[in-house]
Design a protein around this motif. Structure first.
Motif, PDB file in Angstrom:
ATOM      1  N   PRO A 241       0.949  -1.192   0.220  1.00  0.00           N
ATOM      2  CA  PRO A 241      -0.045   0.020   0.100  1.00  0.00           C
ATOM      3  C   PRO A 241       0.788   1.240  -0.011  1.00  0.00           C
ATOM      4  N   GLN A 242       2.286   1.217  -0.624  1.00  0.00           N
ATOM      5  CA  GLN A 242       3.024   2.066  -0.415  1.00  0.00           C
ATOM      6  C   GLN A 242       2.414   3.779  -0.856  1.00  0.00           C
ATOM      7  N   GLN A 243       1.910   3.888  -1.886  1.00  0.00           N
ATOM      8  CA  GLN A 243       1.398   5.081  -2.380  1.00  0.00           C
ATOM      9  C   GLN A 243       0.292   5.460  -1.509  1.00  0.00           C
ATOM     10  N   PHE A 244      -0.527   4.502  -1.258  1.00  0.00           N
ATOM     11  CA  PHE A 244      -1.781   4.780  -0.293  1.00  0.00           C
ATOM     12  C   PHE A 244      -1.372   5.459   1.072  1.00  0.00           C
ATOM     13  N   LYS A 245      -0.264   4.717   1.493  1.00  0.00           N
ATOM     14  CA  LYS A 245      -0.151   5.286   2.919  1.00  0.00           C
ATOM     15  C   LYS A 245       0.772   6.633   2.890  1.00  0.00           C
ATOM     16  N   GLN A 246       1.271   6.737   1.862  1.00  0.00           N
ATOM     17  CA  GLN A 246       1.963   8.133   1.752  1.00  0.00           C
ATOM     18  C   GLN A 246       0.887   9.124   1.641  1.00  0.00           C
ATOM     19  N   ALA A 498      17.229   1.231  -5.204  1.00  0.00           N
ATOM     20  CA  ALA A 498      17.664  -0.188  -4.247  1.00  0.00           C
ATOM     21  C   ALA A 498      16.456  -0.438  -3.363  1.00  0.00           C
ATOM     22  N   HIS A 499      15.358   0.631  -3.012  1.00  0.00           N
ATOM     23  CA  HIS A 499      14.241   0.229  -2.314  1.00  0.00           C
ATOM     24  C   HIS A 499      13.057   0.717  -2.998  1.00  0.00           C
ATOM     25  N   HIS A 500      12.504   1.555  -3.125  1.00  0.00           N
ATOM     26  CA  HIS A 500      11.677   1.993  -4.070  1.00  0.00           C
ATOM     27  C   HIS A 500      11.823   3.374  -4.367  1.00  0.00           C
ATOM     28  N   PRO A 501      11.008   3.999  -5.556  1.00  0.00           N
ATOM     29  CA  PRO A 501      11.568   5.460  -5.981  1.00  0.00           C
ATOM     30  C   PRO A 501      11.008   6.537  -5.043  1.00  0.00           C
ATOM     31  N   ILE A 539      12.586   6.969   5.026  1.00  0.00           N
ATOM     32  CA  ILE A 539      11.995   8.037   5.160  1.00  0.00           C
ATOM     33  C   ILE A 539      11.643   8.523   3.620  1.00  0.00           C
ATOM     34  N   ARG A 540      10.552   9.104   3.227  1.00  0.00           N
ATOM     35  CA  ARG A 540      10.015   9.330   1.956  1.00  0.00           C
ATOM     36  C   ARG A 540      10.525  10.951   1.475  1.00  0.00           C
ATOM     37  N   ILE A 541      10.437  10.821   0.173  1.00  0.00           N
ATOM     38  CA  ILE A 541      10.766  12.264  -0.513  1.00  0.00           C
ATOM     39  C   ILE A 541       9.317  12.850  -0.272  1.00  0.00           C
TER      40      ILE A 541
END
Ligand code: ASP
Length: 652
Positions: A241-246, A498-501, A539-541
């Motif tokens: 759910p990467q995008q949704f959680k962001q 390496a992880h995700h964009p 930690i995200r962009i």
């Protein structure tokens, strides 16, 4: 709640008693986890007064009604009844007046489901069974009802009966009756409950469900595709759910978690499932240390107390060190045998392949020392190690017996000069009977090969009785300071995440992003347990421009596919970060199960099939019409090939 497991075992005598007892005793230890809270009411709302496993001398004289499966019958006098909580002995009435009760209980096949009512009585002197928790009492039955009869089973419901995994998966509902599966699933439920408690009640997290019908997005694992009724349009099942959680952070939810189902179409791999579960977490205004502390607290809180205390904080290791010393980004730190760089010692070597390797820009010579290797490794082991290196890495591996030369000649022994020999002894702290394995090549490749051989040798030594990895030890490790990008395997000129964009660059390396992106470290962290990656996050962009640059310029992705996320970052996105724990893998390690399939109620086979229902299955062409899709049928040759891979034939 699990005390029945230990009781069950103590009441039985089987050829595999030792193994079973190990299971039982660990199951009974897990009682501690449930005993920390209020004892649950196990017989509310149902057609029984008690569970089979709970009756004791303190219940003597009580009238009880029990429901369960017939586990065992002896001389048409005794019957052992089982439910999820344990076993109890039932005395079949022998008098004429109870002939109908006797008939039901004596004629019902094993594993039939019955309801019995009667009185709890003391077992006669000399007939108590101290190995059975309910062994002081028995039930004097007055009435019995056959609730459902059981046909001849494909296998006996006893853990010690050997059955193939394919058969277990085909009859999963029967396999679930086993002590081990009951234990695994109940422990999983308890740990998840504790995690929910910790996150929601102690730290204010909000449990939010996110869609599983999503669209294909760039980066990461291959997604499963779902047809839609709109011609040529497809949903995708999210790999996480990467995008949704962001987006939930942009939405001000502040602290999100979800026991989330994720899907990855990655083909068959031993420790993977096409659908799996993550404990997915995201927080606003957090840094790396914050996420790590949260996870350490979460695992400490939810850890079963019989598995030993979880000591926090977990140690941390930079990715570069993990690679150099263990040859992997998920080091098993329960044992040493670290990789040592011995390049300097061999600068003047006469050994051809070492010379060759060292003359190249990234050329290195690496070694590991296998303690007592000369004693425990056989000649054929060394041969298979060398073959593995040649087949998979196209590299030479040389064994060196520094002190005891035994009969296995090292091909390079005569070329190792005395000072090199003594240097190796010093650097690797080599002792009598140790074996040094040596290879040469590009740093990453040589480390990776040595990392594999390190694990292989550990397995070999353990198979010969050396205790290297304490099975009761849980060794957690944070791996940090990963590179943000790695060269693509198929085209090393291009970079991939390496992880995700969405992972943020390390603050001190941001300037390199525009000049030497391959040198940028990231704010990505992985959690490793006993050499298995059990979690990862970053930690995200949160800056739209930076995210756009990474996607479009560095990764060369189609940014249109992520315009919703880029747009959201422009509308006051808070700084945020998170992590996901792989629940199946975690439970597999906690329970000591041989496969993640053993901690999932209805897993897919190694090849991604449901052997019980036969999914995936075909659909008639007319049912495909609404989706505007047509099957392009394989040729005969292709069919032949795929039928030789048919699940029932090859999936065990
Ligand atoms: N979504 C990531 C994954 O599944 C985890 C994370 O970055 O939080 O690996």
């Amino acid at each position: 709640m699990f005390c029945w497991l230990s009781r069950l075992c103590r009441g039985l005598s089987t050829p595999t008693r030792r193994t079973t007892q190990l299971i039982w005793s660990s199951a009974s230890r897990s009682l501690v986890l449930s005993s920390q809270r209020k004892i649950p009411e196990l017989s509310s709302f149902v057609a029984r007064t008690n569970t089979c496993g709970e009756l004791r001398s303190s219940h003597l004289g009580q009238e009880v009604t029990l429901c369960g499966w017939i586990q065992f019958r002896r001389q048409n006098i005794f019957l052992v009844l089982r439910d999820f909580h344990g076993l109890v002995q039932v005395v079949i009435p022998q008098d004429e007046s109870a002939a109908s009760v006797k008939k039901i209980l004596c004629e019902a096949p094993m594993e039939s489901v019955v309801q019995v009512s009667g009185t709890v009585i003391s077992r006669p002197p000399g007939q108590k069974n101290p190995k059975m928790p309910t062994g002081e009492i028995e039930i004097k039955v007055k009435t019995a009802k056959l609730l459902n009869s059981c046909k001849k089973l494909p296998f006996e419901i006893k853990d010690f009966i050997k059955k193939t995994e394919a058969l277990r998966l085909q009859y999963r509902y029967l396999d679930l009756r086993s002590v081990q599966m009951q234990y695994n699933l109940r422990l999983r439920s308890q740990m998840v409950m504790k995690m929910r408690e910790y996150l929601c009640n102690l730290h204010g997290f909000v449990d939010v469900e996110t869609p599983t019908l999503f669209k294909r997005t760039p980066g990461g694992a291959k997604e499963f595709v779902i047809p839609s009724r709109e011609p040529g349009k497809f949903y995708s099942l999210p790999q996480s759910p990467q995008q949704f959680k962001q987006l939930l952070m942009v939405g001000g939810l502040d602290r999100y978690f979800q026991v989330a189902r994720c899907y990855r179409d990655e083909g068959s791999r031993p420790d993977r499932q096409p659908e799996f579960t993550q404990i997915d977490i995201e927080m606003s205004f957090v840094d790396q240390t914050g996420v790590q502390s949260l996870i350490e607290g979460l695992l400490q809180y939810s850890w079963p107390s019989d598995k030993g205390p979880v000591v926090v904080p977990f140690p941390s290791m930079p990715f570069a060190e993990a690679l150099a010393s263990y040859g992997t980004d998920k080091p098993d730190t329960r044992f040493g045998m670290k990789i040592v760089d011995i390049s300097d010692m061999f600068r003047n070597t006469e050994v051809g392949f070492l010379q060759d390797a060292l003359s190249k820009p990234q050329g290195t010579v690496k070694a590991i020392c296998i303690r007592k290797g000369a004693k425990y490794l056989k000649r054929k082991d060394i041969e298979s190690i060398r073959k593995f290196a040649a087949d998979h890495f196209n590299e030479e591996v040389l064994p060196i017996f520094l002190k005891t030369n035994e009969n296995w000649n090292s091909p390079v022994a005569k070329f190792i000069m005395e000072e090199q020999g003594s240097g190796l002894v010093k650097l690797l702290e080599t002792q009598e009977e140790d074996v040094v394995l040596l290879t040469a090549g590009e740093h990453k490749r040589a480390c990776s090969l040595m990392g594999k051989l390190r694990l292989e040798c550990a397995d070999l030594l353990e198979a010969r009785g050396v205790v290297l990895r304490d099975p009761a030890l849980f060794s957690f490790l944070w791996v940090v300071d990963f590179p943000l990008f790695l060269p693509k395997e198929e085209n090393p000129q291009e970079l991939e995440s390496a992880h995700h964009p969405f992972t943020a660059p390390h603050p001190s390396d941001i300037h390199l992003l525009y000049t030497e992106p391959h040198k940028v470290r990231s704010q990505h962290y992985d959690l490793v347990l006993n050499g298995n990656e059990i979690g990862g996050g970053s930690i995200r962009i949160h800056n739209s421009e930076l995210q756009h640059y990474v996607l479009a310029t560095v990764l060369k992705e189609d940014v249109k596919l992520l315009s919703h996320l880029l747009q959201a970052l422009d509308y006051g996105a808070p700084p945020h970060g998170g992590i996901a724990l792989g629940l199946d893998r975690l439970m597999c390690l906690v329970t000591g199960a041989p496969s993640i399939r053993d901690v999932i109620a209805f897993p897919k086979s190694f090849r991604g099939h449901d052997l019980m229902s036969n999914a995936p299955d075909s659909i008639p062409p007319e049912e495909l019409k609404p989706y505007h899709i047509q099957v392009s049928w394989p040729t005969d040759a292709e069919t032949e090939k795929s039928s030789s891979n048919h699940p029932c034939r090859s999936e065990s």
